[in-house]
Design a protein around this motif. Sequence first.
Motif, PDB file in Angstrom:
ATOM      1  N   ARG A 228       0.817  -1.211   0.000  1.00 21.43           N
ATOM      2  CA  ARG A 228       0.000   0.000   0.000  1.00 21.43           C
ATOM      3  C   ARG A 228       0.850   1.261   0.000  1.00 21.43           C
ATOM      4  O   ARG A 228       1.935   1.297   0.583  1.00 21.43           O
ATOM      5  N   CYS A 229       0.294   2.275  -0.608  1.00 18.39           N
ATOM      6  CA  CYS A 229       0.993   3.543  -0.755  1.00 18.39           C
ATOM      7  C   CYS A 229      -0.033   4.673  -0.655  1.00 18.39           C
ATOM      8  O   CYS A 229      -1.151   4.554  -1.161  1.00 18.39           O
TER       9      CYS A 229
ATOM     10  N   SER B  21      -7.082   8.303  -1.926  1.00 14.46           N
ATOM     11  CA  SER B  21      -5.772   8.510  -1.325  1.00 14.46           C
ATOM     12  C   SER B  21      -4.816   7.333  -1.514  1.00 14.46           C
ATOM     13  O   SER B  21      -3.618   7.534  -1.609  1.00 14.46           O
ATOM     14  N   ASN B  22      -5.323   6.118  -1.566  1.00 15.66           N
ATOM     15  CA  ASN B  22      -4.433   4.958  -1.612  1.00 15.66           C
ATOM     16  C   ASN B  22      -4.116   4.517  -3.033  1.00 15.66           C
ATOM     17  O   ASN B  22      -4.922   4.684  -3.960  1.00 15.66           O
ATOM     18  N   PHE B  23      -2.929   3.915  -3.173  1.00 10.78           N
ATOM     19  CA  PHE B  23      -2.496   3.336  -4.443  1.00 10.78           C
ATOM     20  C   PHE B  23      -1.843   2.008  -4.090  1.00 10.78           C
ATOM     21  O   PHE B  23      -0.917   1.983  -3.275  1.00 10.78           O
ATOM     22  N   THR B  24      -2.342   0.920  -4.632  1.00 11.90           N
ATOM     23  CA  THR B  24      -1.873  -0.391  -4.200  1.00 11.90           C
ATOM     24  C   THR B  24      -1.243  -1.189  -5.341  1.00 11.90           C
ATOM     25  O   THR B  24      -1.592  -1.010  -6.513  1.00 11.90           O
ATOM     26  N   LEU B  25      -0.321  -2.045  -4.953  1.00 11.14           N
ATOM     27  CA  LEU B  25       0.291  -3.012  -5.867  1.00 11.14           C
ATOM     28  C   LEU B  25      -0.035  -4.399  -5.328  1.00 11.14           C
ATOM     29  O   LEU B  25       0.255  -4.697  -4.167  1.00 11.14           O
ATOM     30  N   LYS B  26      -0.651  -5.213  -6.163  1.00  8.66           N
ATOM     31  CA  LYS B  26      -0.991  -6.573  -5.757  1.00  8.66           C
ATOM     32  C   LYS B  26      -0.168  -7.559  -6.569  1.00  8.66           C
ATOM     33  O   LYS B  26      -0.042  -7.412  -7.800  1.00  8.66           O
ATOM     34  N   ILE B  27       0.403  -8.528  -5.865  1.00  9.32           N
ATOM     35  CA  ILE B  27       1.059  -9.643  -6.540  1.00  9.32           C
ATOM     36  C   ILE B  27       0.211 -10.864  -6.222  1.00  9.32           C
ATOM     37  O   ILE B  27       0.036 -11.233  -5.055  1.00  9.32           O
ATOM     38  N   ARG B  28      -0.329 -11.473  -7.255  1.00  7.52           N
ATOM     39  CA  ARG B  28      -1.375 -12.480  -7.069  1.00  7.52           C
ATOM     40  C   ARG B  28      -0.826 -13.770  -6.476  1.00  7.52           C
ATOM     41  O   ARG B  28      -1.378 -14.311  -5.536  1.00  7.52           O
ATOM     42  N   SER B  29       0.244 -14.290  -6.999  1.00  4.95           N
ATOM     43  CA  SER B  29       0.828 -15.541  -6.534  1.00  4.95           C
ATOM     44  C   SER B  29       2.332 -15.352  -6.491  1.00  4.95           C
ATOM     45  O   SER B  29       3.022 -15.440  -7.513  1.00  4.95           O
ATOM     46  N   THR B  30       2.834 -15.057  -5.299  1.00 10.22           N
ATOM     47  CA  THR B  30       4.225 -14.627  -5.186  1.00 10.22           C
ATOM     48  C   THR B  30       5.200 -15.760  -5.476  1.00 10.22           C
ATOM     49  O   THR B  30       4.942 -16.935  -5.192  1.00 10.22           O
ATOM     50  N   LYS B  31       6.347 -15.349  -6.034  1.00 14.69           N
ATOM     51  CA  LYS B  31       7.445 -16.268  -6.312  1.00 14.69           C
ATOM     52  C   LYS B  31       8.657 -15.823  -5.517  1.00 14.69           C
ATOM     53  O   LYS B  31       8.740 -14.679  -5.067  1.00 14.69           O
ATOM     54  N   LEU B  32       9.608 -16.722  -5.357  1.00 17.15           N
ATOM     55  CA  LEU B  32      10.822 -16.382  -4.608  1.00 17.15           C
ATOM     56  C   LEU B  32      11.506 -15.148  -5.195  1.00 17.15           C
ATOM     57  O   LEU B  32      12.012 -14.290  -4.453  1.00 17.15           O
ATOM     58  N   GLU B  33      11.506 -15.046  -6.519  1.00  9.71           N
ATOM     59  CA  GLU B  33      12.202 -13.942  -7.173  1.00  9.71           C
ATOM     60  C   GLU B  33      11.476 -12.599  -7.048  1.00  9.71           C
ATOM     61  O   GLU B  33      11.975 -11.572  -7.517  1.00  9.71           O
TER      62      GLU B  33
END
Lengths: 114, 113
Positions: A22-23, A73-85
């Motif tokens: 979140r940002c 006010s908010n700006f979000t970044l979602k990563i759906r299925s995270t990987k090690l990298e």
Amino acid sequence: EPEVTQTPSHQVTQMGQEVILRCVPISNHLYFYWYRQILGQKVEFLVSFYNNEISEKSEIFDDQFSVERPDGSNFTLKIRSTKLEDSAMYFCASSVRYSNQPQHFGDGTRLSIL
Amino acid sequence: DQQVKQNSPSLSVQEGRISILNCDYTNSMFDYFLWYKKYPAEGPTFLISISSIKDKNEDGRFTVFLNKSAKHLSLHIVPSQPGDSAVYFCAASGNNAGNMLTFGGGTRLMVKP
């Protein structure tokens, strides 16, 4: 002086889980960005966002990534299925207008994928 | 991707002297250049910028010089202070959609008292 704020400062997640970073950009800024920095590497552009649309995205920003401005006010970044990298520092930035204006960065979220 | 390159990973300078940080770029479409300072556990902090229509921009102790023909820019800090010790990144953007910044790898500046 107004600043970009990011939460959480550190996020630890199991591989395959979804994560939302979140940002809160500076209030009168209209352009929003996400960057990331993998340990020991350069800061890399992910995506830019204006008027509720993606303006540009890099090759890194694949279908696992999405951005959203859910409210004023908010700006979000979602990563759906995270990987090690995906483990990296993720920085949010904002600018008052499009060109020839500095982007102001938050302090980042350290994302650790286990 | 080496479009923006900072060839010196580190620089050590005595307090009160001039610090000169250098940056080279290869993409002739870049038209806006910035310098950021970064402390550990913080995000990049904007220092100074320059548009390609200028060759010099000054803000207090910080001056950025742009040599378009050489595709080279430099940041001068005069006089250097111990609080200037940080990692300095140059970044560039072009007139492309999205206003993405391309960063150099950074130079760690150490200012010795």
